[in-house]
Write a protein that holds these residues in place. Sequence first.
Motif, short mmCIF file in Angstrom:
data_model
loop_
_atom_site.label_atom_id
_atom_site.label_comp_id
_atom_site.label_asym_id
_atom_site.label_seq_id
_atom_site.Cartn_x
_atom_site.Cartn_y
_atom_site.Cartn_z
N MET A 187 0.85 -1.17 0.00
CA MET A 187 0.00 0.00 0.00
C MET A 187 0.90 1.23 0.00
N SER A 188 0.51 2.20 -0.79
CA SER A 188 1.30 3.43 -0.84
C SER A 188 0.99 4.30 0.37
N TRP A 189 1.84 5.29 0.58
CA TRP A 189 1.64 6.22 1.70
C TRP A 189 0.34 7.01 1.52
N ILE A 190 0.06 7.39 0.30
CA ILE A 190 -1.18 8.14 0.03
C ILE A 190 -2.39 7.28 0.36
N GLY A 191 -2.35 6.02 -0.03
CA GLY A 191 -3.45 5.11 0.27
C GLY A 191 -3.62 4.91 1.76
N ALA A 192 -2.50 4.79 2.48
CA ALA A 192 -2.57 4.63 3.94
C ALA A 192 -3.17 5.86 4.60
N ILE A 193 -2.81 7.03 4.10
CA ILE A 193 -3.35 8.27 4.68
C ILE A 193 -4.86 8.37 4.41
N ILE A 194 -5.27 8.03 3.20
CA ILE A 194 -6.70 8.11 2.87
C ILE A 194 -7.49 7.10 3.68
N ILE A 195 -7.03 5.86 3.74
CA ILE A 195 -7.72 4.84 4.54
C ILE A 195 -7.70 5.22 6.01
N GLY A 196 -6.59 5.76 6.49
CA GLY A 196 -6.50 6.19 7.89
C GLY A 196 -7.48 7.30 8.20
N PHE A 197 -7.62 8.25 7.29
CA PHE A 197 -8.56 9.36 7.51
C PHE A 197 -10.00 8.85 7.57
N VAL A 198 -10.38 8.02 6.62
CA VAL A 198 -11.75 7.50 6.59
C VAL A 198 -12.01 6.60 7.80
N ALA A 199 -11.04 5.77 8.16
CA ALA A 199 -11.20 4.90 9.33
C ALA A 199 -11.30 5.73 10.60
N GLY A 200 -10.53 6.79 10.70
CA GLY A 200 -10.60 7.66 11.87
C GLY A 200 -11.94 8.37 11.97
N LEU A 201 -12.47 8.82 10.83
CA LEU A 201 -13.80 9.44 10.82
C LEU A 201 -14.87 8.45 11.27
N LEU A 202 -14.80 7.25 10.75
CA LEU A 202 -15.78 6.23 11.10
C LEU A 202 -15.67 5.85 12.58
N ALA A 203 -14.46 5.73 13.09
CA ALA A 203 -14.27 5.39 14.50
C ALA A 203 -14.82 6.49 15.40
N ARG A 204 -14.58 7.76 15.03
CA ARG A 204 -15.12 8.87 15.83
C ARG A 204 -16.63 8.89 15.78
N ALA A 205 -17.22 8.54 14.64
CA ALA A 205 -18.68 8.53 14.52
C ALA A 205 -19.29 7.38 15.33
N ILE A 206 -18.64 6.22 15.31
CA ILE A 206 -19.15 5.06 16.04
C ILE A 206 -19.05 5.28 17.54
N SER A 207 -17.94 5.76 18.00
CA SER A 207 -17.74 5.94 19.44
C SER A 207 -17.75 7.42 19.77
N SER A 208 -18.87 8.05 19.53
CA SER A 208 -18.96 9.50 19.78
C SER A 208 -18.92 9.77 21.28
N ASP A 209 -18.09 10.69 21.64
CA ASP A 209 -17.87 11.07 23.03
C ASP A 209 -17.30 12.49 23.01
N PRO A 210 -17.74 13.37 23.90
CA PRO A 210 -17.20 14.73 23.89
C PRO A 210 -15.70 14.79 24.18
N ARG A 211 -15.15 13.73 24.78
CA ARG A 211 -13.71 13.72 25.06
C ARG A 211 -12.88 13.30 23.86
N ASN A 212 -13.54 12.87 22.76
CA ASN A 212 -12.80 12.51 21.56
C ASN A 212 -12.08 13.72 21.01
N PRO A 213 -10.86 13.56 20.58
CA PRO A 213 -10.13 14.68 20.00
C PRO A 213 -10.75 15.07 18.66
N GLN A 214 -10.64 16.33 18.32
CA GLN A 214 -11.22 16.86 17.09
C GLN A 214 -10.10 17.29 16.14
N GLY A 215 -10.44 17.43 14.89
CA GLY A 215 -9.49 17.95 13.91
C GLY A 215 -9.15 16.93 12.85
N CYS A 216 -8.89 17.46 11.67
CA CYS A 216 -8.61 16.63 10.51
C CYS A 216 -7.29 15.86 10.67
#
Length: 83
Positions: A1-30
């Motif tokens: 997997m390329s670095w660009i692919g890892a960054i894109i998958i990481g971003f989408v996985a991070g968004l999904l994880a934050r959405a699934i486990s929503s908590d006000p203590r979750n860190p924010q930011g892209c």
Amino acid sequence: MSWIGAIIIGFVAGLLARAISSDPRNPQGCLFTTLLGIVGAAVFTWIGKQLGWYADGEWTGFIGATLGAILVLAVWRQVVGNK
């Protein structure tokens, strides 16, 4: 997997994880969301290698990256919650 692919998958996985486990203590930011997904993928890959799910040189997929990101978020909340 390329670095660009890892960054894109990481971003989408991070968004999904934050959405699934929503908590006000979750860190924010892209940037943190992307790092969360990438670290989650690395953690889940390491766990998978220890359990024999992945061979050397194999990386986890999107679902594993999301599960790893959820695990990293749970640890984050424990650290932030204890302060």
